[in-house]
Design a protein around this motif. Sequence first.
Motif, PDB file in Angstrom:
ATOM      1  N   UNK A   2      -7.575 -15.527 -31.502  1.00  0.00           N
ATOM      2  CA  UNK A   2      -6.220 -15.825 -31.419  1.00  0.00           C
ATOM      3  C   UNK A   2      -5.724 -16.070 -29.894  1.00  0.00           C
ATOM      4  N   UNK A   3      -5.997 -15.223 -29.074  1.00  0.00           N
ATOM      5  CA  UNK A   3      -5.666 -15.256 -27.858  1.00  0.00           C
ATOM      6  C   UNK A   3      -6.216 -16.549 -26.779  1.00  0.00           C
ATOM      7  N   UNK A  84       3.019 -16.578 -35.096  1.00  0.00           N
ATOM      8  CA  UNK A  84       1.863 -16.831 -36.026  1.00  0.00           C
ATOM      9  C   UNK A  84       0.447 -16.214 -35.573  1.00  0.00           C
ATOM     10  N   UNK A  85       0.346 -16.697 -34.430  1.00  0.00           N
ATOM     11  CA  UNK A  85      -1.006 -16.433 -33.701  1.00  0.00           C
ATOM     12  C   UNK A  85      -0.981 -14.709 -33.453  1.00  0.00           C
ATOM     13  N   UNK A  86      -0.029 -14.355 -32.757  1.00  0.00           N
ATOM     14  CA  UNK A  86      -0.018 -12.754 -32.134  1.00  0.00           C
ATOM     15  C   UNK A  86       0.722 -11.761 -32.973  1.00  0.00           C
ATOM     16  N   UNK A  88       4.511 -10.231 -34.721  1.00  0.00           N
ATOM     17  CA  UNK A  88       5.998  -9.687 -34.411  1.00  0.00           C
ATOM     18  C   UNK A  88       6.360  -8.980 -33.262  1.00  0.00           C
ATOM     19  N   UNK A  89       5.545  -8.012 -32.661  1.00  0.00           N
ATOM     20  CA  UNK A  89       5.574  -7.361 -31.667  1.00  0.00           C
ATOM     21  C   UNK A  89       5.274  -8.030 -30.280  1.00  0.00           C
ATOM     22  N   UNK A  90       4.182  -8.658 -30.322  1.00  0.00           N
ATOM     23  CA  UNK A  90       3.864  -9.711 -29.292  1.00  0.00           C
ATOM     24  C   UNK A  90       5.016 -10.562 -29.267  1.00  0.00           C
ATOM     25  N   UNK A  91       5.493 -11.292 -30.183  1.00  0.00           N
ATOM     26  CA  UNK A  91       6.389 -12.247 -29.861  1.00  0.00           C
ATOM     27  C   UNK A  91       7.693 -11.583 -29.398  1.00  0.00           C
ATOM     28  N   UNK A  92       8.168 -10.661 -29.873  1.00  0.00           N
ATOM     29  CA  UNK A  92       9.285 -10.037 -29.490  1.00  0.00           C
ATOM     30  C   UNK A  92       9.118  -9.529 -28.079  1.00  0.00           C
ATOM     31  N   UNK A  93       8.058  -9.190 -27.803  1.00  0.00           N
ATOM     32  CA  UNK A  93       7.895  -8.513 -26.162  1.00  0.00           C
ATOM     33  C   UNK A  93       7.921  -9.776 -25.409  1.00  0.00           C
TER      34      UNK A  93
END
Length: 163
Positions: A2-3, A84-86, A88-93
């Motif tokens: 996904x990355x 969607x890929x990464x 909640x934590x990633x999108x918020x960060x």
Amino acid sequence: MTIAILFIILAISFFTDLKNRKIFNVVTFPAILLGFIINTATLGWEGFLFSLFGFLMGFGLLVIPYVLGGMAAGDVKLLMAIGALQGTGFVFGSFIYITIIGGMIAFVILLKQKELINTLKRIFFSAQLRSLDSLNKNEYHHAFPYGVAIVLGTVCYTGVNVF
């Protein structure tokens, strides 16, 4: 995996937003779908929820600026794809970095155009909330393709998480 998809959509979105001031559905929709498919295939129901909550977080973070006319739908969909890929934590960060970088870009643009003081006066002394649609053309020139801030903020957050 996904990355890798994330970096591909970020690169494409960066250039299309700079060149055309658009982030295309042909980029964001498949990325969203792939996020759900890959995370569900690898983690089952938990992977589906991981993508779903990330997708919803991406939407929730930008829906108000979108409704107020401060950003385009492509920006919202790009953040939804990141979620969607990464997750909640990633999108918020990433969003924290995105807002900082977006603010820095806006500051530099206003400073360069010698509009910083006028803009600050308008912000502090204005009693009404206005959308970009209600601005006259002289005020509208401050807007910039926010997808650039989304890409740079996400890349910065990714770098912080790797090291």
